[in-house]
Scaffold this active site. Structure first.
Site, short mmCIF file in Angstrom:
data_model
loop_
_atom_site.label_atom_id
_atom_site.label_comp_id
_atom_site.label_asym_id
_atom_site.label_seq_id
_atom_site.Cartn_x
_atom_site.Cartn_y
_atom_site.Cartn_z
CD GLU A 144 -2.13 2.18 1.12
OE1 GLU A 144 -1.30 2.76 0.38
OE2 GLU A 144 -2.86 2.77 1.90
CD GLU A 153 2.45 7.61 0.29
OE1 GLU A 153 2.66 6.41 0.52
OE2 GLU A 153 1.59 8.28 0.88
#
Length: 680
Positions: A144, A153
């Site tokens: 995730e 990210e």
């Protein structure tokens, strides 16, 4: 251990040396995190669980031992799902130490310590060897690693490294793939967040500098709750296109790439903005899909799963282009390790995609909401009308705001002298460009100094008859940070004429108790999630909330988060700018009856500025609350939000009260606050 930290105070403008614990920063990060939001996201959790079960089953069907690698484990939830689904062992990587410690506690409390190993490292530092962090490569990869932009990210480099060093060839991945979607639109509302528009002031048209108009803009994504942008505020110029997909079960490349979607324009218009989102297939067949699509793409808009940790993105084209219905167009998306950008071309024209970069400095000085604020015609009209009333032919004006057009308005309205303090060198250059473009170079004197440095010599021997400000400061996050204007007013008090006019003359802090449709999820404890006890995470967040001496409000753009008012908007504190900042604290206590039935999740706070006796500008509610309590918020500002630790039920008959106790500390610029709901 205690240490002294230098912190810039946005309200007073001073550098405060504050004694803080060495743990202060990460407690702040935990307290303001949205871990709870992710665990409250039932759609996400269920889809991950389904995908993990299916992946584990596929590996078992091949007769293999199931070894799972969970990168970015957070609470350890996905690892516990994997073991429950039948995985033999799971390596769970979490780089943030407090979260890794919480995950270890959660795993232990749920009885999985013998099958889940928490590794407190970045995945690129993990070793695989008999005495390493992992004893073998995994054959199931669970991650995730995504943000609103999908790759922001560092998902691509992390996947690239994992396939090279941490997982077996042909591993099962959950999610299996991601797809990125985009739609080209015309939208005056959204485009106003990218480019300054011509502004009409008393018969004059203030034009934006060519350098700003021709600038490709800032390269960063604009992430918003696109579901709150009405379909009536944009015109689709093309279909929703699948721009590219990434298969996470195969080696992933993080190198820069471009992808192209070709289509015919559905209608004529100005191509300005690209709306984008993504979804993830949890299995190879694409039967388990978790989508970030906005609500207006759903047949039943109210059925869409709300989430705040993943939203949608808005990208602005480097320049708007006119397109004709039926015209062949090519929309290109490019990416590097961490970000995306878009470009548009006609099919018969080859264009080399380039990463947009601000060359005019305006996109570095003004945020996107600030562009929207400067383009707000109604707001401009309020300031112009107020200035028109107070200015005289002999007025000597001083403006105190960051990158403001207010001093230009004052000059166009006939003030004799106009001075403007611009602390930032970049902001000063942007305003200089505006002045030069409009042949007003000598109309406003820009002073690159702070208010406490200002002398009569800087003002050419003139005393100030009008001190004005929006007030807007780039360092402001919470509503009361704009009280920096008050401190500036105090610093120049000796340079003001005895009868000087101050605009705005006052600021009033308002509150209203609210019930959120969805935003409450980011702060409410989870307890259990998909049958697993995650209360140690709740306890960790609570400890961080208690770490601060007093509970604080948080900045949120409430226009993105529908809510209902359970009380009437109520003024709780007034700041009189016609006087200097007082030496003594300002306190306010009282109660407001809850007059609507609902669950009170907290209190919204905002400022209203009193420009003249009858002209005000609100940084919060822009219209009266309707009969049902629906609120319409200023879309260019963040409001303060004080969350209760648990929701309070309101019967709506006025028997419950919202109690408040607020104190403004002049020396620190802080507002200490306490709210509670009380019943008879």
């Amino acid at each position: 251990m205690k240490t002294y930290c230098g912190r810039a105070n946005p309200t007073t403008g001073a550098l405060d040396w504050v004694e803080e614990s060495e743990e202060y920063d990460y407690h702040q990060e935990i307290a303001r995190s949205c871990y709870a939001d992710m665990l409250h996201d039932k759609d996400r959790n269920e889809k991950y669980y389904q995908g993990i079960r299916a992946a584990v089953s596929r590996v078992k069907a091949r007769g293999e031992r199931v070894v799972v690698l969970d990168i970015g484990t957070g609470t350890g939830l996905l690892s516990m799902m994997a073991v429950t689904a039948g995985a033999d062992y799971c390596y769970a990587i979490e780089v943030f130490k407090p979260m890794a410690q919480a995950a270890a506690c959660i795993v232990q409390r749920n009885g999985f310590s013998d099958k889940i190993k928490i590794i407190n490292k970045h995945s690129t530092e993990v070793t695989v060897e008999p005495d390493g962090d992992m004893q073998e490569r995994a054959n199931v990869l669970v991650t995730e690693l995504f943000d609103t932009e999908l790759i922001g990210e560092g998902a691509l480099p992390s996947y690239e490294h994992a396939h090279m060093h941490l997982v077996q060839a042909g591993c099962e991945a959950v999610p299996h793939r991601a797809k990125v979607y985009a739609q080209l639109v015309e939208s005056d509302m959204l485009w106003k967040w990218s480019q300054i528009q011509p502004i009409k002031v008393d018969g004059h048209k203030l034009l934006p500098p060519p350098s700003v108009v021709e600038c490709a803009g800032a390269p960063s994504v604009c992430d918003i709750q696109l579901s709150q942008v009405s379909p009536q505020s944009f015109t689709p110029l093309g279909p929703i296109c699948t721009m590219f997909s990434v298969d996470f079960s195969k080696p992933v490349r993080s190198a820069a790439r471009s992808y192209k979607a070709q289509f015919k324009a559905q209608t004529s218009g100005r191509a300005q903005v690209v709306l984008t989102w993504w979804d993830i297939d949890m299995d190879p067949d694409g039967s388990i899909v978790c989508t970030m699509a906005p609500s207006w793409t759903y047949p039943e808009p109210n059925s869409y799963p709300w989430r705040d940790h993943w939203m949608q993105s808005v990208y602005f084209l480097p320049a708007e282009k006119n397109v004709s219905e039926g015209e062949e167009l090519s929309l290109t998306v490019s990416h590097d390790d961490y970000s995306l950008w878009y470009s548009l071309s006609h099919n018969d024209v080859k264009v080399t995609p380039f990463r947009p970069c601000c060359t005019c400095q305006a996109h570095l000085v003004w945020t996107r909401p600030r562009f929207g604020e400067l383009n707000d015609e109604q707001r401009t009209e309020s300031y112009v009308n107020a200035l028109r009333r107070i200015l005289k032919p002999d007025s000597v004006c001083l403006s105190v705001s960051d990158g403001s057009l207010l001093p230009i308005f004052a000059h166009l309205l006939g003030a004799r002298k106009v001075f403007s303090l611009e602390n930032s060198g970049m902001a000063k250059q942007v305003i200089e460009q505006v002045l030069q473009t409009n042949s007003l170079k000598h109309g406003v004197q820009l002073l690159g100094i702070r208010s406490e440095q200002l002398t009569m010599d800087d003002l050419e021997g003139n005393q100030i008859s009008v001190l004005m400000g929006e007030p807007y400061f780039s360092t402001s996050l919470l509503p009361w940070h704009s009280l920096f204007f008050w401190y500036c007013r105090t610093a120049v008090a000796q340079l003001l004429q005895p009868s000087a006019t101050i605009l705005p003359g006052a600021a009033i802090l308002y509150i209203v108790a609210v019930e959120f449709r969805d935003l409450w999820r980011i702060r409410v404890p989870c307890g259990t999630c998909e049958g697993f006890d995650v209360s140690p995470m709740d306890e960790m967040i609570q400890r961080s909330l208690d770490f601060s001496e007093s509970r604080e409000a948080e900045p949120h753009p409430l226009w993105e988060y529908p809510c209902r008012a359970l009380t009437k908007p109520h003024p709780v504190m007034m700041f009189n700018f016609t006087q200097c900042v007082p030496e003594q604290p300002i306190s306010s206590q009282g109660t407001v009856p809850l007059t609507r039935r609902g669950r009170c999740h907290g209190v919204a706070l905002w400022m209203e500025y009193q420009l003249t006796e009858d002209i005000t500008v609100s940084m919060g509610l822009t219209k009266p609350v309707d009969e049902e309590g629906a609120c319409e918020w200023n879309p260019h500002q963040k409001q303060g939000m004080f969350f209760f630790r648990s929701a309070n039920e309101s019967s709506g008959d006025g028997r419950e009260d919202l109690s408040y106790n607020l104190t403004f500390e002049p020396h620190t610029g802080d507002i200490k606050m306490d709210f509670s709901v009380t019943s008879p």
